[in-house]
Write a protein that holds these residues in place. Structure first.
Motif, mmCIF file in Angstrom:
data_model
loop_
_atom_site.group_PDB
_atom_site.id
_atom_site.type_symbol
_atom_site.label_atom_id
_atom_site.label_comp_id
_atom_site.label_asym_id
_atom_site.label_seq_id
_atom_site.Cartn_x
_atom_site.Cartn_y
_atom_site.Cartn_z
ATOM 1 N N GLN A 1 -1.995 4.742 3.948
ATOM 2 C CA GLN A 1 -2.933 3.657 4.246
ATOM 3 C C GLN A 1 -2.322 2.682 5.244
ATOM 4 N N ALA A 2 -1.024 2.412 5.111
ATOM 5 C CA ALA A 2 -0.353 1.504 6.051
ATOM 6 C C ALA A 2 -0.435 2.041 7.481
ATOM 7 N N VAL B 1 -2.717 4.025 8.707
ATOM 8 C CA VAL B 1 -4.108 3.877 9.147
ATOM 9 C C VAL B 1 -4.345 2.443 9.617
ATOM 10 N N ASP B 2 -3.748 1.469 8.907
ATOM 11 C CA ASP B 2 -3.915 0.055 9.249
ATOM 12 C C ASP B 2 -3.018 -0.389 10.409
ATOM 13 N N GLY B 3 -2.151 0.516 10.898
ATOM 14 C CA GLY B 3 -1.315 0.198 12.053
ATOM 15 C C GLY B 3 0.065 -0.340 11.732
ATOM 16 N N LEU C 1 0.815 -1.210 0.000
ATOM 17 C CA LEU C 1 0.000 0.000 0.000
ATOM 18 C C LEU C 1 0.850 1.262 0.000
ATOM 19 N N ASP D 1 -0.669 -9.528 3.330
ATOM 20 C CA ASP D 1 -0.275 -9.298 4.715
ATOM 21 C C ASP D 1 1.043 -10.009 4.992
ATOM 22 N N HIS E 1 0.515 -8.097 9.889
ATOM 23 C CA HIS E 1 0.542 -6.712 9.414
ATOM 24 C C HIS E 1 -0.134 -6.654 8.050
ATOM 25 N N PRO E 2 -1.290 -5.987 7.949
ATOM 26 C CA PRO E 2 -1.970 -5.893 6.657
ATOM 27 C C PRO E 2 -1.206 -4.990 5.691
#
Length: 124
Positions: A77-78, A80-82, A73, A113, A122-123
């Motif tokens: 965005q990463a 935001v996804d943590g 990503l 992931d 990790h997504p």
């Protein structure tokens, strides 16, 4: 009537410059109907926009070491996804879940992931 040729030229120029951007963001190069698992260690983690890239060293079917590059990503965005850059340091053992490239092995895969040794997913 004088404006019509200028409008047509403007639309043509816009289409010319927008087409590569749309093509780049297409997922058509990846086979999203299939998933592959890649076990190995992180060699490099390029934390940059427009996409992050994770390079993992693994062992191929022939028993030789090989590098696999995965596209992820955008950083925004990463976050935001943590996911943070420090989460995947060089040398970390990981299992990557990805969509393979339609062009076959040796090409960039689409990261879905990454699971680290501590079991954290990790997504991408």
């Amino acid at each position: 009537m004088r404006r019509l040729p200028a409008a047509i030229a403007g639309l043509a120029a816009t289409a010319f410059f927008v087409a590569p951007v749309l093509a780049h963001h297409s997922m058509s190069m990846f086979d999203t109907s299939k998933e592959v698992l890649i076990k190995g260690k992180v060699v490099r983690f390029d934390w940059k926009n427009p996409h992050m890239y994770l390079i993992v060293e693994t062992v191929g079917e022939d028993g030789k070491k090989q590098l696999i590059q995965g596209e992820g990503l955008a950083i925004t965005q990463a976050l935001v996804d943590g996911l943070h850059q420090k989460d995947l340091p060089v040398g970390a053992q990981v299992v990557v879940r990805a969509n393979p490239n339609r062009s076959g092995p040796g090409k960039t895969v689409r990261l879905l992931d990454v699971t680290t040794q501590d079991g954290e997913i990790h997504p991408f």
